[in-house]
Design an enzyme around this catalytic site. Structure first.
Site, PDB file in Angstrom:
ATOM      1  CD  GLN A  54      -0.153  -1.497   3.064  1.00  9.46           C
ATOM      2  OE1 GLN A  54      -0.062  -2.440   2.281  1.00  9.46           O
ATOM      3  NE2 GLN A  54      -0.090  -1.646   4.375  1.00  9.46           N
ATOM      4  CG  ASN A  82       7.337  -7.533   2.281  1.00 13.90           C
ATOM      5  OD1 ASN A  82       6.872  -7.018   1.262  1.00 13.90           O
ATOM      6  ND2 ASN A  82       6.691  -7.501   3.435  1.00 13.90           N
ATOM      7  CB  THR A  96      20.496  -9.715   1.676  1.00 16.24           C
ATOM      8  OG1 THR A  96      21.805  -9.165   1.532  1.00 16.24           O
ATOM      9  CG2 THR A  96      20.459 -10.647   2.880  1.00 16.24           C
ATOM     10  CD  GLN A 116      25.000  -9.806   4.031  1.00 15.79           C
ATOM     11  OE1 GLN A 116      25.433  -8.951   4.800  1.00 15.79           O
ATOM     12  NE2 GLN A 116      24.014  -9.568   3.198  1.00 15.79           N
ATOM     13  CG  HIS A 140      20.075  -9.019   6.242  1.00 13.15           C
ATOM     14  ND1 HIS A 140      19.626  -7.742   6.478  1.00 13.15           N
ATOM     15  CD2 HIS A 140      21.405  -8.907   6.027  1.00 13.15           C
ATOM     16  CE1 HIS A 140      20.642  -6.893   6.406  1.00 13.15           C
ATOM     17  NE2 HIS A 140      21.727  -7.575   6.146  1.00 13.15           N
ATOM     18  CD  GLU A 196      22.400  -7.679  -1.808  1.00 13.77           C
ATOM     19  OE1 GLU A 196      21.855  -6.634  -1.410  1.00 13.77           O
ATOM     20  OE2 GLU A 196      22.136  -8.795  -1.324  1.00 13.77           O
ATOM     21  CG  HIS A 197      26.584  -7.863  -0.179  1.00 12.67           C
ATOM     22  ND1 HIS A 197      25.327  -8.384   0.086  1.00 12.67           N
ATOM     23  CD2 HIS A 197      26.502  -6.535   0.063  1.00 12.67           C
ATOM     24  CE1 HIS A 197      24.517  -7.419   0.464  1.00 12.67           C
ATOM     25  NE2 HIS A 197      25.202  -6.273   0.456  1.00 12.67           N
ATOM     26  CG  ASP A 207      25.528  -4.340   5.257  1.00 14.06           C
ATOM     27  OD1 ASP A 207      25.305  -4.306   4.037  1.00 14.06           O
ATOM     28  OD2 ASP A 207      25.519  -5.396   5.925  1.00 14.06           O
ATOM     29  CD  GLU A 249      14.820   2.514 -40.318  1.00 11.78           C
ATOM     30  OE1 GLU A 249      13.957   3.295 -39.856  1.00 11.78           O
ATOM     31  OE2 GLU A 249      15.843   2.185 -39.707  1.00 11.78           O
ATOM     32  CG  HIS A 290      10.877   8.969 -40.441  1.00  7.04           C
ATOM     33  ND1 HIS A 290       9.599   8.476 -40.472  1.00  7.04           N
ATOM     34  CD2 HIS A 290      11.347   8.784 -39.172  1.00  7.04           C
ATOM     35  CE1 HIS A 290       9.298   7.998 -39.272  1.00  7.04           C
ATOM     36  NE2 HIS A 290      10.330   8.187 -38.459  1.00  7.04           N
TER      37      HIS A 290
END
Length: 452
Positions: free
Chosen positions: A193, A227, A250, A272, A275, A341-342, A375, A429, A434
């Site tokens: 939301q 999430n 992660t 990690q 998390h 990612e890391h 981080d 084309e 054009h």
């Protein structure tokens, strides 16, 4: 606890590595049907719908959507002095790094009288999402706000879930970070939301002073992790607003040789894993001895860490494990295929090895550059591509909040000189109009010919 994948003994294609490596992720498609009605309701009914969903999903309704200025001031005044000092230092270092990412206008003269200028324009209004859930993330406030400010974004709003334990406002440490950064517009709304309300805007209906009837203006770009429901909402709203990415859980990969410190490697894998139960922790090594020592260290350290069950679940999942390779060259090929990612490099000649890596969100070089440094206080950004998307995408930066606009400026002679080529390509084309749009500018140019 950590499963093992043995890739030694033969070469693997990129396709084979993608299938063989531990990989987690979330099935966004599975929740789209749940999230779509939320987005539609907020689109149609604005704040009232957003607050109703918050009450239903989280059991809390804030006094107003917009957090009053005095609440921000009180949060900053009440924050632990040690935490405030750490936040200020994190902000300072992030500003140093991100200020160097600013882009300048460039003008290229293609031909005499014909130029193309690239001008970088900040997005006008940005919504920065800061999640709640398992942890409190004032660091995510910094990582989203600083590059946006350095890019010159004029209007910023931070959205974060309301907390029943804190009077229906977002966590006070998050509010303190906003206050330190000069963010005076914070919305107490979370989940799908929040993404929908940032996208479509509305009118505040809260009971706090100056909130009822106040405009909650929609944004042009939404950044920040969340999430699976937040990610699904970003996917559904991306036709209306821009988004940074669809971030998954992660992940950390560590490329290490036999001389790496098993205690440090295990600690980094666990850091990690705390998390989320879906977090991925992967060790890639050419040393069975190191793998055995890390296994033993992980087992010991898991028992003493605060979030034992969460960590154990993450490390035992299919997304985590130890990958055995023939040598460091083989290991580089594997981590490039994984595109973490890391990525930590804990090998001999770590800077040289790190320089050879092509695919990673961020690379941490040597024993004294753990991911947790990035981080919080390295100065780098911790909003990074996940689920292998580091093969094609970058982390959050100043460029995320800038749009490159080409300004084309040709005079009559420059256009006349290139007109035959435009006409030829337009005809190739089958788009003759054009070409006519060019030749019509010259009374002495035949519709199908060259300027005379």
């Amino acid at each position: 606890m950590l499963s093992r994948t043995d890739l030694r003994g033969r070469a693997h294609t990129a396709a084979e590595l993608r299938r063989a490596l531990p990989r987690g992720g979330t099935d966004i498609e599975s929740v789209l049907a749940t999230v779509a009605p939320v987005v539609a309701a907020v689109r149609d009914d604005g704040v009232r719908a957003a607050l109703d969903f918050g009450a239903r999903f989280d059991g809390v309704t804030p006094p107003s959507v917009r957090v009053p200025a005095q609440v921000l001031e009180q949060a900053l005044g009440a924050v632990d002095p040690t935490v405030r000092t750490a936040l200020e230092e994190s902000i300072r270092r992030a500003r140093i790094v991100h200020a160097d990412q600013r882009r300048s206008t460039t003008r290229t003269e293609v031909v005499p009288g014909g130029s193309v200028t690239e001008k970088w324009i900040p997005v006008a209004r940005v919504g920065l999402y800061v999640p709640g859930g398992n942890a409190v993330y004032p660091s995510s406030v910094i990582m989203n706000v600083v590059p946006a400010q350095e890019a010159g974004v004029a209007s910023l709003v931070v959205a974060s879930p309301p907390q029943a334990a804190h009077g229906g406002w977002p966590h006070p440490t998050i509010l303190a970070a906003c206050a330190l950064l000069g963010i005076d517009e914070v919305w107490a709304v979370g989940g799908a939301q929040a993404v929908a309300l940032l996208t479509y805007g509305g009118t505040d209906i809260g009971a706090t002073e100056n909130s009822a009837g106040a405009e909650l203006a929609p944004v042009d770009l939404i950044t920040g992790p969340g999430n699976i429901y937040v990610t699904a909402a970003k996917r559904l709203c991306r036709s209306v607003v821009g988004i940074d990415s669809e971030a998954g859980p992660t992940e950390i990969a560590i490329l290490a040789d036999g001389d790496a410190d098993a205690t440090a490697v295990a600690a980094d894998l666990i850091s990690q894993a705390e998390h989320d139960v879906l977090a991925a922790s992967v060790l890639v090594t050419d040393s069975v001895d190191l793998a055995d020592r890390v296994d033993a260290e992980v087992a010991a350290q898991v028992e003493t860490t605060r979030h034992t069950e969460r960590v154990r679940t993450a490390l035992s999942g299919a997304q985590s494990g130890i990958v055995l390779v023939d040598d460091i060259d083989h290991g580089i090929a594997v981590v490039d295929a994984y595109a973490a990612e890391h990525l930590e490099i804990q090998t001999a000649d770590a800077p040289v090895v790190a320089d050879r890596v092509r695919n990673a969100g961020a690379i941490f070089v040597g024993r004294y550059s753990p991911v947790s440094l990035g981080d919080y206080c390295a100065g780098s950004n911790h909003v990074l591509p996940t689920s292998g998307s580091a093969r094609h995408s970058s982390g959050l930066s100043v460029q995320t909040f800038l749009r490159g606009v080409h300004i084309v400026d040709y005079d009559r002679a420059a256009l006349a000189e290139v007109a035959p080529h435009v006409v030829a390509l337009a005809q190739a084309e089958d788009l003759p109009a054009h070409g006519d749009a060019v030749t019509a500018r010259f009374v002495d140019v035949p519709a199908s010919g060259s300027p005379v």
